[in-house]
Design a protein around this motif. Structure first.
Motif, PDB file in Angstrom:
ATOM      1  N   LEU A   1       0.855  -1.195   0.000  1.00 43.32           N
ATOM      2  CA  LEU A   1       0.000   0.000   0.000  1.00 43.32           C
ATOM      3  C   LEU A   1       0.886   1.240   0.000  1.00 43.32           C
ATOM      4  O   LEU A   1       1.997   1.208   0.521  1.00 43.32           O
ATOM      5  CB  LEU A   1      -0.879   0.028   1.253  1.00 43.32           C
ATOM      6  N   PRO A   2       0.392   2.314  -0.594  1.00 39.40           N
ATOM      7  CA  PRO A   2       1.180   3.554  -0.564  1.00 39.40           C
ATOM      8  C   PRO A   2       1.109   4.232   0.797  1.00 39.40           C
ATOM      9  O   PRO A   2       0.274   3.887   1.631  1.00 39.40           O
ATOM     10  CB  PRO A   2       0.489   4.411  -1.626  1.00 39.40           C
ATOM     11  N   GLN A   3       2.004   5.198   0.990  1.00 38.08           N
ATOM     12  CA  GLN A   3       2.042   5.965   2.244  1.00 38.08           C
ATOM     13  C   GLN A   3       1.621   7.415   2.020  1.00 38.08           C
ATOM     14  O   GLN A   3       1.486   8.169   2.973  1.00 38.08           O
ATOM     15  CB  GLN A   3       3.465   5.970   2.817  1.00 38.08           C
ATOM     16  N   THR A   4       1.533   7.785   0.748  1.00 38.07           N
ATOM     17  CA  THR A   4       1.128   9.153   0.421  1.00 38.07           C
ATOM     18  C   THR A   4       0.026   9.067  -0.636  1.00 38.07           C
ATOM     19  O   THR A   4      -0.225   7.996  -1.181  1.00 38.07           O
ATOM     20  CB  THR A   4       2.302   9.951  -0.175  1.00 38.07           C
TER      21      THR A   4
ATOM     22  N   GLN B   1       1.115   9.039  -8.623  1.00 39.07           N
ATOM     23  CA  GLN B   1       1.966   7.858  -8.731  1.00 39.07           C
ATOM     24  C   GLN B   1       1.612   6.784  -7.701  1.00 39.07           C
ATOM     25  O   GLN B   1       1.619   5.589  -8.004  1.00 39.07           O
ATOM     26  CB  GLN B   1       3.446   8.251  -8.582  1.00 39.07           C
ATOM     27  N   THR B   2       1.273   7.214  -6.497  1.00 42.44           N
ATOM     28  CA  THR B   2       0.932   6.208  -5.490  1.00 42.44           C
ATOM     29  C   THR B   2      -0.468   5.643  -5.747  1.00 42.44           C
ATOM     30  O   THR B   2      -0.744   4.492  -5.396  1.00 42.44           O
ATOM     31  CB  THR B   2       1.047   6.769  -4.057  1.00 42.44           C
TER      32      THR B   2
ATOM     33  N   ILE C   1      -1.984   5.793   8.379  1.00 41.27           N
ATOM     34  CA  ILE C   1      -0.722   5.407   7.739  1.00 41.27           C
ATOM     35  C   ILE C   1      -0.326   6.401   6.649  1.00 41.27           C
ATOM     36  O   ILE C   1       0.815   6.427   6.222  1.00 41.27           O
ATOM     37  CB  ILE C   1      -0.767   3.988   7.114  1.00 41.27           C
ATOM     38  N   PHE C   2      -1.290   7.192   6.167  1.00 37.70           N
ATOM     39  CA  PHE C   2      -0.968   8.164   5.127  1.00 37.70           C
ATOM     40  C   PHE C   2      -0.366   9.431   5.720  1.00 37.70           C
ATOM     41  O   PHE C   2      -0.726   9.835   6.826  1.00 37.70           O
ATOM     42  CB  PHE C   2      -2.226   8.529   4.320  1.00 37.70           C
ATOM     43  N   THR C   3       0.525  10.013   4.954  1.00 37.15           N
ATOM     44  CA  THR C   3       1.084  11.304   5.359  1.00 37.15           C
ATOM     45  C   THR C   3       1.113  12.243   4.174  1.00 37.15           C
ATOM     46  O   THR C   3       1.545  11.822   3.098  1.00 37.15           O
ATOM     47  CB  THR C   3       2.483  11.127   5.974  1.00 37.15           C
ATOM     48  N   PRO C   4       0.655  13.457   4.279  1.00 36.53           N
ATOM     49  CA  PRO C   4      -0.161  13.935   5.402  1.00 36.53           C
ATOM     50  C   PRO C   4      -1.559  13.340   5.294  1.00 36.53           C
ATOM     51  O   PRO C   4      -1.888  12.730   4.289  1.00 36.53           O
ATOM     52  CB  PRO C   4      -0.185  15.453   5.186  1.00 36.53           C
ATOM     53  N   ASN C   5      -2.371  13.558   6.313  1.00 38.17           N
ATOM     54  CA  ASN C   5      -3.676  12.907   6.356  1.00 38.17           C
ATOM     55  C   ASN C   5      -4.753  13.883   6.856  1.00 38.17           C
ATOM     56  O   ASN C   5      -5.503  13.573   7.774  1.00 38.17           O
ATOM     57  CB  ASN C   5      -3.580  11.661   7.267  1.00 38.17           C
TER      58      ASN C   5
END
Lengths: 425, 425
Positions: free
Chosen positions: B167-170, B174-175, B346-350
């Protein structure tokens, strides 16, 4: 320090009283831990000087660079490519994160259950005691672990020049593309900061400079294979730590000079420790200045640390960037390929790290491994369990240590380390 | 349970003694916490039955499906798209992770400082007490937090059918591509497991089924806006929990039936709590069955929970998947778009999550927010501090709770919750 740097620190907005207190603690620790060592190589005099001037002369140099129009970029992680920074005529420095400072205020911004390294980076900012941070024109964060990833959201409210780089969590063609895109974006951001476009020539030259620095450290590491060990783990760790702060060319020269001396010592069988002293590999979380706790405990117990499988150590420095490219894009690919090999525990799966630990055990003739985990560092603490299991299956003794920057557990740690060393004799 | 399911549990390889002990604890807890509630909607009888048969009839249904050639897929996270699973004629079930089991053995595989949810998932496996896990033909992990990401490496040694999704973080273009690629890979993996190719028709139908389930929960949530609250937070939480286990069509029908009843109750001003009872929004980590601790403490203290900003709640269910696509690829894009909106920490920023918490406070007329953090859950504990700050700046009282599945802190928690409720009156 012979010069009075107070006006410089004042200009940087440091909290002078807090900063002085920090320098005093640092100086005392350095004297007690480093200068008390016996049989040190003479070349370590350079690093003694560097450490005595770590917030003095080195900052003055950075300020002079700034005055001449050069930009300073601060980083917390080995994933920030120094090649790109140098190619845009900027300087990269590691930011302070090895000691507790202003913890009460930090814990208003971060959960108590955050690792010491992250809390420390906040403490240095909140306490206004890190001249590297205060002199930086850009601070680079990166989405490595959850702790850092989420902490940067808050750090962004404390500093006005934070740049955050995304990182992949797996190693596939697609995630390599993600890393490349992030490095291209970073290159653009650095070019915008400096006003200087990275060229094939400047990038080639930067790759050479950083590779030379790494090659010097490789040379130093290789010399640690000898028995008796010609240099203590504490001293070698310090060189690995200064890697992040020093002027690259001077660092390379100084490390090579020590290596010349170590070669003589090896021929003469002069050791920092007696021949046959138990040899230990440390593996795990990075140890930033002045986090010398584990090395001190191990080496005052009579064992010698012969390698660090760590970001501040071989994980961070082991691979060179291929210098065969001729265009900026080819060289950027080489940079991506080099950093994509870093076997940080944030990746899943991460079998390369376990392989590397075992390779290091063999290469450095280590009799045992101490896995150094910072409390609440989930990626490394998680990995430490399968690492220990795999090592023990190969009859390599492993001690898992979980600690922080405080000295409250030093006695208990010492007891465990001594018992572990006894097992190796 | 009226039927003797022992042969089925034996066939699944459960530890019968441990499993019986677990069911006894679960049954007692359910009686004490759920059946003791006053003024419950009659429609909750359905969920009482579901819970009484959660390891019985529901597992029998899954076994019957398996006997008929249908595959069962188990998941630990709302990022696993049920639409894809259903479209390949498989069944998705949430896996057990809401109670401590076999902790001593778990802590040989995972650091003590791992969140209760992850440890629990290991405990159910090691203790052989989760019939969902044992009946699953594929177990899906996902790279969300560091804890889960690294734990799956070890879980993969305990089960032989683990599939891990990156999974992506952002959230960037692209993510989003990365998420789409992962969902495409997952579709292929599920197709290979079932031997059934997802078609535009089957995917459209699956989207409709899952949307209907979500729409029923949306309807239930909207009815919680009334004062007096027509249903307790405990009962609404249970519906949100059963969302992950039940047959989708039957679940939708049962929730809608309760909603009909709640509409009547609202007209008649019949509440689960008296009008004017303090209204609280719970925000934070997911609460899996049988983790009813916080809701129980809050509601026995006289306040009513009117919403859950949680994976087991609105974060997990709030958005529908657009049903306008006509090709598989268009529908896969719609699925990616839907799940990419999930505002997990888990996402940044959120920032979307903070916006959503504030929207929920307004929509449900909540007077305060309790941020529910599982100990050692870095992403949510990290976010809880800026969340609290932002809410308090808008004069919305916020209580940050950090707890686990044990009852050791229940007394202390009760005291803090009661003091917080007093503040709202």
């Amino acid at each position: 320090m012979t010069t009075d740097y107070t006006p410089m620190w004042q200009e940087l907005g440091l909290d002078l009283a807090g900063h002085e207190a920090l320098l005093n603690v640092l100086g005392t620790a350095y004297t007690d831990i480093y200068l008390s060592q016996k049989n040190r190589p003479e070349g370590m005099g350079y690093f003694d000087f560097v450490m005595s001037e770590v917030h003095g002369l080195r900052i003055k140099e950075l300020m002079d660079e700034k005055a001449a129009g050069r930009k300073i970029i601060g980083s917390y992680c080995v994933f920030v490519p120094e090649e790109i920074v140098l190619a845009a005529n900027a300087t990269l420095v590691g930011l302070c994160s090895g000691a507790d400072f202003a913890m009460e205020k930090v814990e208003q911004l971060l959960p108590r259950n955050t690792c010491a390294l992250i809390k420390s980076s906040f403490g240095f900012k909140i306490g206004k005691v890190c001249p590297y941070l205060e002199s930086a024109d850009m601070i680079v964060g990166e989405n490595t672990c959850d702790g850092k990833k989420k902490a940067y959201e808050t750090l962004g409210t404390l500093v006005d020049n934070l740049y955050v780089m995304d990182l992949p969590q797996t190693k596939t063609d697609q995630t390599r593309d993600l890393l490349k895109a992030e490095y291209m974006k970073f290159k653009t951001a650095v070019e915008e900061l400096t006003g200087i476009t990275v060229t094939a020539e400047s990038l080639k030259s930067a790759i050479d400079v950083v590779n030379a620095k790494r090659a010097a450290i490789h040379r130093l590491s290789a010399l640690r294979k000898a028995d008796p060990a010609p240099i203590s783990g504490l001293d070698a760790l310090l060189a690995n730590q200064v890697f992040f702060y020093d002027n690259p060319a001077r660092f390379t020269e100084s490390v090579n000079k020590i290596c010349d001396e170590l070669e003589t010592r090896i021929q003469e069988k002069t050791g920092a420790f007696p021949a046959g002293a138990p040899r230990i590999l440390v593996s795990g979380c990075p140890q930033a200045v002045p986090n010398w706790k584990l090395h001190m405990i191990v080496e005052t117990a009579g064992a010698v640390i012969v390698g660090e499988e760590s970001c501040v150590g071989e994980r961070g420095t082991r691979n060179l960037t291929a210098d065969t490219g001729t265009t900026v894009d080819e060289m950027m690919d080489a940079i991506v390929d080099r950093y994509f090999q870093v076997d940080c525990a944030i990746f899943t799966p991460n079998p390369q790290r376990l392989d590397h630990i075992q390779e290091m055990v063999t290469a450095y003739n280590a009799q045992g491994v101490i896995h150094y985990g910072l409390q609440f560092c989930q990626p490394y603490l998680m990995e430490s369990i399968p690492v220990e299991k795999a090592l023990e299956e190969k009859n390599i003794p492993c001690l898992r240590v979980e600690t922080d920057y405080g000295m409250e557990d030093a006695g208990q740690l010492k007891t465990r380390v001594e018992a572990f060393i006894e097992q190796l004799r």
